[in-house]
Design a protein around this motif. Structure first.
Motif, PDB file in Angstrom:
ATOM      1  N   ARG A  11       0.839  -1.194   0.000  1.00 16.58           N
ATOM      2  CA  ARG A  11       0.000   0.000   0.000  1.00 16.58           C
ATOM      3  C   ARG A  11       0.875   1.245   0.000  1.00 16.58           C
ATOM      4  NH1 ARG A  11      -5.042   2.061   3.943  1.00 16.58           N
ATOM      5  NH2 ARG A  11      -5.242   3.999   2.790  1.00 16.58           N
ATOM      6  N   ALA A  12       0.445   2.259  -0.718  1.00 13.47           N
ATOM      7  CA  ALA A  12       1.125   3.559  -0.728  1.00 13.47           C
ATOM      8  C   ALA A  12       0.272   4.567   0.035  1.00 13.47           C
ATOM      9  CB  ALA A  12       1.328   4.031  -2.165  1.00 13.47           C
ATOM     10  N   PHE A  13       0.933   5.384   0.837  1.00 12.79           N
ATOM     11  CA  PHE A  13       0.269   6.428   1.618  1.00 12.79           C
ATOM     12  C   PHE A  13       0.870   7.771   1.220  1.00 12.79           C
ATOM     13  CE2 PHE A  13       0.189   2.570   4.120  1.00 12.79           C
ATOM     14  CZ  PHE A  13      -1.088   2.531   4.671  1.00 12.79           C
ATOM     15  N   ALA A  23       5.921  11.340  10.736  1.00 12.27           N
ATOM     16  CA  ALA A  23       5.129  11.103  11.952  1.00 12.27           C
ATOM     17  C   ALA A  23       4.360   9.790  11.824  1.00 12.27           C
ATOM     18  CB  ALA A  23       4.169  12.271  12.180  1.00 12.27           C
ATOM     19  N   PHE A  24       3.815   9.543  10.649  1.00 14.46           N
ATOM     20  CA  PHE A  24       3.135   8.270  10.371  1.00 14.46           C
ATOM     21  C   PHE A  24       4.110   7.103  10.539  1.00 14.46           C
ATOM     22  CE2 PHE A  24       2.462   5.142   6.878  1.00 14.46           C
ATOM     23  CZ  PHE A  24       1.328   4.511   7.376  1.00 14.46           C
ATOM     24  N   MET A  25       5.307   7.242   9.995  1.00 12.15           N
ATOM     25  CA  MET A  25       6.302   6.164  10.103  1.00 12.15           C
ATOM     26  C   MET A  25       6.660   5.885  11.557  1.00 12.15           C
ATOM     27  SD  MET A  25       8.698   7.109   6.837  1.00 12.15           S
ATOM     28  CE  MET A  25       9.663   5.604   6.758  1.00 12.15           C
ATOM     29  N   THR A  26       6.702   6.947  12.359  1.00 13.28           N
ATOM     30  CA  THR A  26       6.993   6.772  13.786  1.00 13.28           C
ATOM     31  C   THR A  26       5.887   5.972  14.468  1.00 13.28           C
ATOM     32  OG1 THR A  26       8.222   8.837  13.801  1.00 13.28           O
ATOM     33  CG2 THR A  26       7.515   8.000  15.927  1.00 13.28           C
ATOM     34  N   LYS A  47       5.533  10.708   0.573  1.00 13.64           N
ATOM     35  CA  LYS A  47       4.980   9.400   0.206  1.00 13.64           C
ATOM     36  C   LYS A  47       5.681   8.290   0.984  1.00 13.64           C
ATOM     37  CE  LYS A  47       3.899   6.592  -3.858  1.00 13.64           C
ATOM     38  NZ  LYS A  47       4.048   6.440  -5.326  1.00 13.64           N
ATOM     39  N   VAL A  48       4.884   7.368   1.499  1.00 11.59           N
ATOM     40  CA  VAL A  48       5.427   6.187   2.180  1.00 11.59           C
ATOM     41  C   VAL A  48       4.854   4.957   1.484  1.00 11.59           C
ATOM     42  CG1 VAL A  48       5.600   4.892   4.346  1.00 11.59           C
ATOM     43  CG2 VAL A  48       5.575   7.399   4.391  1.00 11.59           C
ATOM     44  N   GLU A  49       5.724   4.094   1.001  1.00  6.97           N
ATOM     45  CA  GLU A  49       5.288   2.837   0.385  1.00  6.97           C
ATOM     46  C   GLU A  49       5.674   1.693   1.311  1.00  6.97           C
ATOM     47  OE1 GLU A  49       5.558   2.559  -4.173  1.00  6.97           O
ATOM     48  OE2 GLU A  49       7.185   3.899  -3.588  1.00  6.97           O
ATOM     49  N   THR A  74      -5.196   1.848  10.968  1.00  6.54           N
ATOM     50  CA  THR A  74      -5.812   2.619  12.057  1.00  6.54           C
ATOM     51  C   THR A  74      -5.044   3.910  12.362  1.00  6.54           C
ATOM     52  OG1 THR A  74      -4.623   1.541  13.885  1.00  6.54           O
ATOM     53  CG2 THR A  74      -6.669   0.496  13.143  1.00  6.54           C
ATOM     54  N   VAL A  75      -3.769   3.988  11.989  1.00  9.41           N
ATOM     55  CA  VAL A  75      -3.009   5.217  12.252  1.00  9.41           C
ATOM     56  C   VAL A  75      -2.800   6.068  10.994  1.00  9.41           C
ATOM     57  CG1 VAL A  75      -1.852   4.321  14.292  1.00  9.41           C
ATOM     58  CG2 VAL A  75      -0.745   4.093  12.057  1.00  9.41           C
ATOM     59  N   ALA A  76      -3.253   5.561   9.849  1.00 11.36           N
ATOM     60  CA  ALA A  76      -3.159   6.344   8.609  1.00 11.36           C
ATOM     61  C   ALA A  76      -4.319   7.334   8.566  1.00 11.36           C
ATOM     62  CB  ALA A  76      -3.212   5.424   7.403  1.00 11.36           C
TER      63      ALA A  76
END
Ligand SMILES: C[C@H](O)[C@H](O)[C@H]1CNC2=NC(N)=NC(=O)C2=N1
Length: 77
Positions: A11-13, A23-26, A47-49, A74-76
């Motif tokens: 999934r890509a965000f 912050a999402f990655m954390t 972008k985070v893949e 749930t955190v995206a």
């Protein structure tokens, strides 16, 4: 939505900027530590893949990947 290719969940965000992406990655890192199951991922600016598979099972998708994917959702934002 997550897709399945090459025995991986993918999934890509996309976020508004690098800070939001990081912050999402954390948050995902906390979840991964808690579940002891870790993503393969890349980050380019906003972008985070993410690719999820279970190395211990021979790089296939297992219930652990599905659980991590659900927790990541749930955190995206
Ligand atoms: C020793 C440790 O529990 C294992 O190596 C865990 C750690 N995190 C992991 N993460 C992923 N994605 N796959 C694994 O097989 C895996 N194994």
């Amino acid at each position: 939505m997550w897709s399945e290719t090459d025995n991986k969940l993918y999934r890509a965000f996309t976020f508004s900027d690098f800070k939001e992406a990081f912050a999402f990655m954390t948050r995902v890192a906390d979840i991964a530590s808690r579940l002891n199951h870790h993503p393969t991922w890349t980050n380019t600016y906003n972008k985070v893949e993410i690719w999820l598979s279970t190395h211990d099972a021979g790089d296939i998708i297992t219930i652990k990947d599905r659980e991590l994917a659900k927790a990541i959702d749930t955190v995206a934002k």
